[in-house]
Design a protein around this motif. Structure first.
Motif, PDB file in Angstrom:
ATOM      1  N   GLY A 193       0.014  14.718 -14.799  1.00 39.50           N
ATOM      2  CA  GLY A 193      -0.413  15.829 -13.962  1.00 39.50           C
ATOM      3  C   GLY A 193      -1.578  15.503 -13.038  1.00 39.50           C
ATOM      4  N   PRO A 194      -2.663  16.275 -13.143  1.00 35.73           N
ATOM      5  CA  PRO A 194      -3.795  16.101 -12.222  1.00 35.73           C
ATOM      6  C   PRO A 194      -4.505  14.759 -12.357  1.00 35.73           C
ATOM      7  N   ILE A 195      -4.346  14.066 -13.482  1.00 35.84           N
ATOM      8  CA  ILE A 195      -4.922  12.724 -13.589  1.00 35.84           C
ATOM      9  C   ILE A 195      -4.222  11.798 -12.596  1.00 35.84           C
ATOM     10  N   LEU A 196      -2.905  11.848 -12.586  1.00 35.78           N
ATOM     11  CA  LEU A 196      -2.130  10.982 -11.692  1.00 35.78           C
ATOM     12  C   LEU A 196      -2.377  11.338 -10.225  1.00 35.78           C
ATOM     13  N   THR A 197      -2.377  12.627  -9.922  1.00 33.51           N
ATOM     14  CA  THR A 197      -2.553  13.012  -8.516  1.00 33.51           C
ATOM     15  C   THR A 197      -3.981  12.724  -8.036  1.00 33.51           C
ATOM     16  N   SER A 198      -4.956  12.874  -8.926  1.00 38.35           N
ATOM     17  CA  SER A 198      -6.338  12.566  -8.545  1.00 38.35           C
ATOM     18  C   SER A 198      -6.514  11.079  -8.297  1.00 38.35           C
ATOM     19  N   ILE A 199      -5.970  10.243  -9.183  1.00 36.67           N
ATOM     20  CA  ILE A 199      -6.102   8.796  -9.018  1.00 36.67           C
ATOM     21  C   ILE A 199      -5.364   8.333  -7.767  1.00 36.67           C
ATOM     22  N   ASP A 200      -4.254   8.970  -7.465  1.00 34.04           N
ATOM     23  CA  ASP A 200      -3.539   8.642  -6.236  1.00 34.04           C
ATOM     24  C   ASP A 200      -4.423   8.910  -5.012  1.00 34.04           C
ATOM     25  N   LYS A 201      -5.182  10.000  -5.054  1.00 34.59           N
ATOM     26  CA  LYS A 201      -6.097  10.325  -3.952  1.00 34.59           C
ATOM     27  C   LYS A 201      -7.275   9.356  -3.893  1.00 34.59           C
ATOM     28  N   ILE A 202      -7.731   8.894  -5.049  1.00 38.69           N
ATOM     29  CA  ILE A 202      -8.837   7.928  -5.073  1.00 38.69           C
ATOM     30  C   ILE A 202      -8.420   6.655  -4.352  1.00 38.69           C
ATOM     31  N   GLY A 203      -7.178   6.226  -4.579  1.00 35.20           N
ATOM     32  CA  GLY A 203      -6.644   5.084  -3.847  1.00 35.20           C
ATOM     33  C   GLY A 203      -7.045   3.730  -4.390  1.00 35.20           C
ATOM     34  N   THR A 204      -7.498   3.664  -5.639  1.00 36.51           N
ATOM     35  CA  THR A 204      -7.882   2.406  -6.274  1.00 36.51           C
ATOM     36  C   THR A 204      -6.941   2.137  -7.439  1.00 36.51           C
ATOM     37  N   GLU A 205      -6.476   0.902  -7.568  1.00 36.29           N
ATOM     38  CA  GLU A 205      -5.541   0.555  -8.629  1.00 36.29           C
ATOM     39  C   GLU A 205      -6.164   0.845  -9.994  1.00 36.29           C
ATOM     40  N   PRO A 206      -5.478   1.618 -10.851  1.00 37.55           N
ATOM     41  CA  PRO A 206      -6.059   2.030 -12.127  1.00 37.55           C
ATOM     42  C   PRO A 206      -5.702   1.102 -13.291  1.00 37.55           C
TER      43      PRO A 206
END
Length: 442
Positions: free
Chosen positions: A165-178
């Protein structure tokens, strides 16, 4: 049923990234699996720091299985522990499970023991690159940490366990490989949690995820684990069994200092652990978040997004204390139209929500068993809305205003509001980084 909880020594396969953690309780054996990324240097996985952290992770993950019957004795016959590590484990099983004990009326404080060999070895310092692993929870706090680290010029990698959910969408917005880890709980434990004769309840998830992050930090080379826990996380909910119990205990400053010492000792002082948001109230963090709009449509603090069964509804349920508290602390700092677009409705203009806001502000009941801020902080934010052109006519604000002023008095509410916006010096942030973050906070 057995009066002992057995923690076996965990196994790790560096080729597959799979770690297995086995436990025995009440005649049953359970196995939990962590799947870490592959490709770590062989020497990192074979070193004494990783072995020590793997053992400690087994002890912390064990709370999920221990609580089925909550016996008084923990047994770890193959896990050597120092005196400090022994105290840390007992703290996790006592204070970390404080809410679980309170809500199940179980007296355990000061009664738990752990048996196992003593460890007198001193682990040498390991080499870790100067970069941070940043757990992302999908809510506002870790996203404010993103902004602070970027402003301070600190290299970081987003980290999450079972991202959704919001973890994935937030990290996508951050734009850094997790860095992602998959945690698979034993299915039989989950089943028994809802069966008669077994207990269920809250576990210290921040402690669990922090230990998993420490494994990744050593394997893949990070010298800092940077949390996003605010100062209000140290405030408890109720006094039970002679001790304050806190839903957010493993987010508190007290626990931060304990786990920081343990992780430091396990790596010869190489691994740092601290919260970047410790100087700030929830309201102050909300004011920081309000400076940036790029995460508005992807973040959420509502716990419905993180249920084992998933969430097929909106990002915000708008019904729980967490939704109500987040809406409340954003209202003084964010344009009304923007806040309504995030939540989809005005939670302060729904009469049915009055009781929830009264609990948050200490006007009724107790502080909810949720990750919400201090009671006086909520009262101060409500007070600010009674004087705010955008909010003072809303149903909840009008209904609560008289009782709010009567219980606290306007001078105390004014002082509380000022205190919410004053940064604390009671934190564990390295001085050089603290100075850079303070410059952003101006």
């Amino acid at each position: 049923m057995s009066a002992q909880f057995l923690i076996e020594r965990p196994e790790f396969d560096p080729a597959t990234g799979v770690a297995r953690f086995a436990y025995a309780l009440a005649g049953k054996r359970f196995v939990e699996v962590l799947t870490l990324p592959t490709g770590a240097p062989a020497e990192a996985a074979a070193g004494p720091s990783f072995r020590k952290l793997l053992d400690l992770t087994a002890l912390v993950l064990g709370v999920s299985y221990f609580k089925l019957t909550a016996p008084l004795e923990l047994s770890a016959p193959d896990l050597p522990l120092t005196e400090g590590e022994r105290a840390f484990v007992i703290d996790v099983y006592e204070n970390g499970l404080g809410e679980f004990y309170a809500r199940n009326n179980l007296m355990r404080f000061g009664k738990l023991s752990i048996t196992g060999p003593d460890d007198k070895t001193v682990i040498p310092t390991i080499a870790l690159p100067d970069r941070a692993l940043l757990p992302i929870g999908g809510g506002k706090d870790s996203l404010v940490s993103v902004e602070l680290l970027q402003a301070a010029g600190v290299a970081f990698t987003p980290f999450a366990v079972n991202p959704r959910g919001p973890i994935l969408t937030s990290i996508d917005k951050i734009g850094t490989e997790p860095v992602y880890v998959t945690r698979t709980l034993d299915a039989e434990m989950i089943r028994l949690s809802s069966e008669p004769g077994y207990y269920n309840g809250h576990v210290p998830s921040t402690a669990i995820n922090s230990m998993i992050a420490a494994l990744c930090a050593v394997l893949f080379g990070y010298n800092r684990i940077v949390l996003s826990n605010e100062r209000s996380a140290s405030e408890g909910n109720v006094v039970f069994d002679g001790r304050e119990t806190n839903h957010q205990y493993s987010k508190s400053l007290g626990f931060e200092l304990l786990i920081s010492d343990v992780l430091g000792n396990a790596t010869g002082g190489a691994l740092q652990y601290f919260s970047l948001l410790r100087p700030y109230s929830e309201a102050r963090i909300a004011s920081f978040f309000s400076r940036e709009t790029k995460f508005d449509n992807v973040f959420s603090s509502c716990n419905r997004n993180f249920r084992l069964t998933g969430n097929d509804g909106p990002l915000w349920c708008s019904e729980c204390p967490k939704c109500h508290f987040v809406f409340l602390i954003f209202a003084p700092f964010m344009a009304k139209e923007r806040l309504l677009s995030i939540f989809g409705k005005n939670l302060l203009d729904v009469p049915a929500n009055e009781g929830s806001f009264r609990e948050l502000a200490g006007l009724a009941g107790q502080k909810p068993w949720e990750c919400v801020g201090e009671i006086l902080e909520a009262a101060a934010c409500l007070y600010s809305l009674t004087r705010h052109a955008d909010w003072h006519e809303d149903a909840v604000v009008r209904a609560i205003k008289a009782d709010l002023f009567s219980q606290y008095g306007e001078p105390a509410l004014q002082a509380a509001l000022a205190e919410c916006l004053t940064d604390s010096h009671d934190h564990h942030i390295p001085p050089a980084l603290a100075a850079k973050v303070a410059a952003y906070a101006l």
